[in-house]
Enzyme design. Structure first.
Site, PDB file in Angstrom:
ATOM      1  N   SER A 148       0.814  -1.219   0.000  1.00 24.91           N
ATOM      2  CA  SER A 148       0.000   0.000   0.000  1.00 24.91           C
ATOM      3  C   SER A 148       0.846   1.267   0.000  1.00 24.91           C
ATOM      4  O   SER A 148       0.594   2.204  -0.761  1.00 24.91           O
ATOM      5  CB  SER A 148      -0.921  -0.007   1.225  1.00 24.91           C
ATOM      6  OG  SER A 148      -1.792  -1.117   1.189  1.00 24.91           O
ATOM      7  N   GLY A 149       1.871   1.317   0.861  1.00 28.32           N
ATOM      8  CA  GLY A 149       2.706   2.513   0.933  1.00 28.32           C
ATOM      9  C   GLY A 149       3.553   2.705  -0.306  1.00 28.32           C
ATOM     10  O   GLY A 149       3.668   3.820  -0.828  1.00 28.32           O
TER      11      GLY A 149
ATOM     12  N   GLU B  95       8.861  -5.758  -7.167  1.00 27.32           N
ATOM     13  CA  GLU B  95       8.103  -6.612  -6.256  1.00 27.32           C
ATOM     14  C   GLU B  95       8.305  -8.056  -6.694  1.00 27.32           C
ATOM     15  O   GLU B  95       8.196  -8.369  -7.882  1.00 27.32           O
ATOM     16  CB  GLU B  95       6.611  -6.254  -6.293  1.00 27.32           C
ATOM     17  CG  GLU B  95       5.711  -7.185  -5.523  1.00 27.32           C
ATOM     18  CD  GLU B  95       6.064  -7.276  -4.048  1.00 27.32           C
ATOM     19  OE1 GLU B  95       6.297  -8.421  -3.576  1.00 27.32           O
ATOM     20  OE2 GLU B  95       6.116  -6.229  -3.374  1.00 27.32           O
TER      21      GLU B  95
ATOM     22  N   THR C   9       0.426  -6.961   1.589  1.00 28.94           N
ATOM     23  CA  THR C   9      -0.276  -7.840   2.536  1.00 28.94           C
ATOM     24  C   THR C   9      -1.760  -7.554   2.573  1.00 28.94           C
ATOM     25  O   THR C   9      -2.579  -8.475   2.549  1.00 28.94           O
ATOM     26  CB  THR C   9       0.330  -7.678   3.941  1.00 28.94           C
ATOM     27  OG1 THR C   9       1.672  -8.167   3.936  1.00 28.94           O
ATOM     28  CG2 THR C   9      -0.467  -8.465   4.972  1.00 28.94           C
ATOM     29  N   CYS C  10      -2.138  -6.289   2.637  1.00 30.11           N
ATOM     30  CA  CYS C  10      -3.552  -5.939   2.792  1.00 30.11           C
ATOM     31  C   CYS C  10      -4.418  -6.536   1.691  1.00 30.11           C
ATOM     32  O   CYS C  10      -5.429  -7.165   1.954  1.00 30.11           O
ATOM     33  CB  CYS C  10      -3.716  -4.427   2.817  1.00 30.11           C
ATOM     34  SG  CYS C  10      -5.442  -3.911   2.983  1.00 30.11           S
TER      35      CYS C  10
ATOM     36  N   GLY D  75      -3.448 -12.951  20.803  1.00 32.68           N
ATOM     37  CA  GLY D  75      -4.562 -12.206  21.374  1.00 32.68           C
ATOM     38  C   GLY D  75      -4.804 -10.868  20.729  1.00 32.68           C
ATOM     39  O   GLY D  75      -5.601 -10.074  21.222  1.00 32.68           O
TER      40      GLY D  75
ATOM     41  N   GLU E 182      -9.866 -12.118  14.996  1.00 36.05           N
ATOM     42  CA  GLU E 182     -10.614 -12.149  13.741  1.00 36.05           C
ATOM     43  C   GLU E 182     -10.643 -13.560  13.157  1.00 36.05           C
ATOM     44  O   GLU E 182     -11.705 -14.057  12.746  1.00 36.05           O
ATOM     45  CB  GLU E 182      -9.999 -11.169  12.740  1.00 36.05           C
ATOM     46  CG  GLU E 182     -10.259  -9.717  13.096  1.00 36.05           C
ATOM     47  CD  GLU E 182      -9.472  -8.726  12.262  1.00 36.05           C
ATOM     48  OE1 GLU E 182      -9.857  -7.538  12.231  1.00 36.05           O
ATOM     49  OE2 GLU E 182      -8.465  -9.122  11.634  1.00 36.05           O
TER      50      GLU E 182
ATOM     51  N   ARG F  75      -1.283 -15.793  25.821  1.00 30.97           N
ATOM     52  CA  ARG F  75      -0.431 -15.827  27.011  1.00 30.97           C
ATOM     53  C   ARG F  75      -0.739 -14.718  28.006  1.00 30.97           C
ATOM     54  O   ARG F  75      -0.417 -14.820  29.186  1.00 30.97           O
ATOM     55  CB  ARG F  75       1.037 -15.744  26.594  1.00 30.97           C
ATOM     56  CG  ARG F  75       1.419 -14.415  25.968  1.00 30.97           C
ATOM     57  CD  ARG F  75       2.870 -14.387  25.547  1.00 30.97           C
ATOM     58  NE  ARG F  75       3.251 -13.095  24.974  1.00 30.97           N
ATOM     59  CZ  ARG F  75       4.453 -12.790  24.532  1.00 30.97           C
ATOM     60  NH1 ARG F  75       5.409 -13.700  24.585  1.00 30.97           N
ATOM     61  NH2 ARG F  75       4.717 -11.598  24.046  1.00 30.97           N
TER      62      ARG F  75
ATOM     63  N   ALA G 168     -10.602  -0.512  13.109  1.00 35.66           N
ATOM     64  CA  ALA G 168     -11.685  -1.478  13.302  1.00 35.66           C
ATOM     65  C   ALA G 168     -11.093  -2.862  13.453  1.00 35.66           C
ATOM     66  O   ALA G 168     -10.072  -3.187  12.843  1.00 35.66           O
ATOM     67  CB  ALA G 168     -12.645  -1.441  12.109  1.00 35.66           C
TER      68      ALA G 168
ATOM     69  N   HIS H 142     -32.560   8.157  13.820  1.00 33.23           N
ATOM     70  CA  HIS H 142     -33.392   7.168  14.513  1.00 33.23           C
ATOM     71  C   HIS H 142     -34.240   6.363  13.542  1.00 33.23           C
ATOM     72  O   HIS H 142     -34.735   6.913  12.567  1.00 33.23           O
ATOM     73  CB  HIS H 142     -34.303   7.879  15.516  1.00 33.23           C
ATOM     74  CG  HIS H 142     -35.142   6.951  16.324  1.00 33.23           C
ATOM     75  ND1 HIS H 142     -34.643   6.215  17.363  1.00 33.23           N
ATOM     76  CD2 HIS H 142     -36.459   6.636  16.224  1.00 33.23           C
ATOM     77  CE1 HIS H 142     -35.598   5.481  17.901  1.00 33.23           C
ATOM     78  NE2 HIS H 142     -36.715   5.727  17.211  1.00 33.23           N
TER      79      HIS H 142
ATOM     80  N   GLU I  71     -26.981   6.398  16.787  1.00 32.86           N
ATOM     81  CA  GLU I  71     -27.549   7.530  17.530  1.00 32.86           C
ATOM     82  C   GLU I  71     -27.126   7.538  18.998  1.00 32.86           C
ATOM     83  O   GLU I  71     -27.136   8.574  19.655  1.00 32.86           O
ATOM     84  CB  GLU I  71     -29.069   7.533  17.425  1.00 32.86           C
ATOM     85  CG  GLU I  71     -29.752   6.382  18.131  1.00 32.86           C
ATOM     86  CD  GLU I  71     -31.276   6.444  17.980  1.00 32.86           C
ATOM     87  OE1 GLU I  71     -31.834   7.535  18.157  1.00 32.86           O
ATOM     88  OE2 GLU I  71     -31.885   5.398  17.697  1.00 32.86           O
TER      89      GLU I  71
END
Length: 450
Positions: A14-15, A34, A41-42, A178, A184, A201, A343, A439, A444
């Site tokens: 990405s970078g 490359e 990786t992403c 962890g 995920e 651990r 996220a 709503h 909200e």
């Protein structure tokens, strides 16, 4: 002195892709090497295929919930090879898009592994042999790779790289770690019907995140069938006729069909010629750079996971863009690392930005207020699912600024992006309170907490 390129990039993640594309758009002659596929990786074996697998693993719950809305289904079955083929097709498409984008920006892509020979020369080793090229400025954007511990039998373990290409799913798997990758994948395997144990651990998963969010995720994962075992590690792996036998620190043995390690990532710096050239690195191999991503050798730069600042794809993209603007567009640009949202596509998912409660108390003492809301998402009412969402706001009392926002529950990732903009702009709790709620929605709650 004349060079083959104004700018040469080692690594097409990405970078590296963003830096090379933008440098070329500013008029630089750019080359990029490359040795695997374009996208890093992403795109190839990280965020994108992982989220596709998360989507796949959530359908079991969706099918169960459907009956609450009057939908009934028979004969539902899951086919792992079909999912892998569909994922591979999408990754191929994205790889092609990246290649076309680079080509359209006149970036020359060379399929080879790059290694620094001197401060202006790169050795390229590819299928057609070895050659060298020269460049005025060089960027190292080689990312990071999974780290494995040195224990007996570790050669029988897999990482997230291999998990995307398993020929078949095991009946039972242990995920060791962890962090966000571990939780995920534990959710993915569990959702796809694999009996899953998560071994960590530490005393609680997701070290560094808000404690209440960590505790909540542990509880919800256990409710969904994941066996979460904290303060537990693997001391040895033994291959048996039945699969793998894991010896654990508590003296017990866990029999599994596969074991996946997600115990951190280390910078990809092997065989780059850094040591020979004298490029300064940290003990873990991370390349040391200044605010302009310049190493101690003034024409060599580095961005992304290889500098080990914030290992997130959007951060690497911003670093690559800032580097290109600074070096080739005469526009000095800095990346602001404050209030970076993130996220975790666990099940349930987490969205977070800013200070966690414990971190805020450590920095600001009693000068904080914590607002929280816990509720069952509306979509789960009719199916009778007992899963509850949790949302928190951390506010600095003396300024009324919201300095942290955290959510675990459906759509957390989508919701936290908008909240992150508010925190980046320095929004106060009063401004959150004065915002009209959407709503009915889970989002909200962020403007209704009292």
């Amino acid at each position: 002195m004349m060079f083959d390129y104004d700018f040469f990039v080692i690594g097409a993640g990405s970078g590296g892709v963003r830096a090379s594309r933008m440098a070329a758009s500013y008029g630089a002659k750019v080359g990029l090497c490359e040795d695997y596929r374009v996208g890093g990786t992403c795109v190839i074996r990280g965020c994108v295929p992982k989220k596709l697998f998360v989507y796949a693993s959530e359908f079991k719950g969706h099918f169960s919930d459907a009956a609450g809305y009057g939908w009934h289904h028979d004969g539902v079955r899951f086919n792992w090879p079909e999912l892998v083929r569909a994922k591979d097709k999408e990754i191929d498409r994205l790889n092609g898009l990246y290649l076309n984008t680079l080509k359209n920006h006149n970036v020359e892509v060379i399929e080879a592994r790059g290694r620094l020979v001197d401060r202006h020369t790169i050795e390229l080793r590819g299928a057609e042999g070895t050659t060298t090229v020269t460049a005025d400025k060089i960027l190292i954007a080689t990312g990071a790779r999974p780290q494995l511990p040195d224990i007996p039998g570790i050669e029988h373990a897999i990482t997230s790289n291999e998990a995307f290409h398993l020929e078949e799913l095991p009946d039972r798997i242990a995920v060791v770690g962890g962090g966000y990758i571990a939780v995920e994948f534990a959710g993915i395997f569990n959702g796809l019907g694999v009996k899953t144990s998560l071994l960590y651990r530490g005393e609680q998963i997701l070290r560094g995140f808000d404690r209440e969010i960590r505790d909540k995720l542990n509880m919800e994962m256990c409710k969904k069938g994941v066996e979460v075992r904290v303060e537990t590690n693997v001391t040895a792996i033994e291959k048996t006729d039945r699969g793998l036998s894991l010896k654990l620190t508590d003296g017990s043995v866990l029999e599994v069909g596969a074991v996946m390690y997600a115990t951190g990532r280390v910078p990809n710096v092997e065989n780059l010629g850094l040591e020979e050239l004298g490029v300064a690195t940290k003990p873990n191999g991370a390349i040391i750079v200044d605010e302009e991503y310049r190493t101690n050798i003034d024409n060599i730069f580095a961005v992304g996971d290889v500098i080990d600042r914030v290992q997130l794809t959007p951060v690497a993209i911003k670093e690559g863009a800032a580097l290109a603007a600074t070096q080739f567009n005469k526009t000095p640009t800095r990346v602001d690392y404050d209030y970076i949202p993130t996220a975790i596509f666990s099940q349930p998912p987490i969205g977070t930005v800013g200070y966690g409660e414990e971190e805020a108390r450590e920095k600001f003492g009693e000068d904080i207020e914590v607002y929280r809301s816990e509720f069952r998402a509306m979509k789960y009412v009719l199916p009778g699912r007992e899963e509850r969402s949790l949302m928190k706001l951390i506010v600095q009392k003396s300024t009324d600024k919201v300095i942290g926002a955290h959510m675990i529950g459906p759509d957390a990732a989508e919701i936290i992006q908008g909240v992150a903009i508010a925190l980046k702009c320095g929004a106060t709790k009063a401004q959150f309170d004065s915002t009209v709620a959407v709503h009915p929605s889970s989002a909200e709650e962020f403007v209704l907490m009292k």
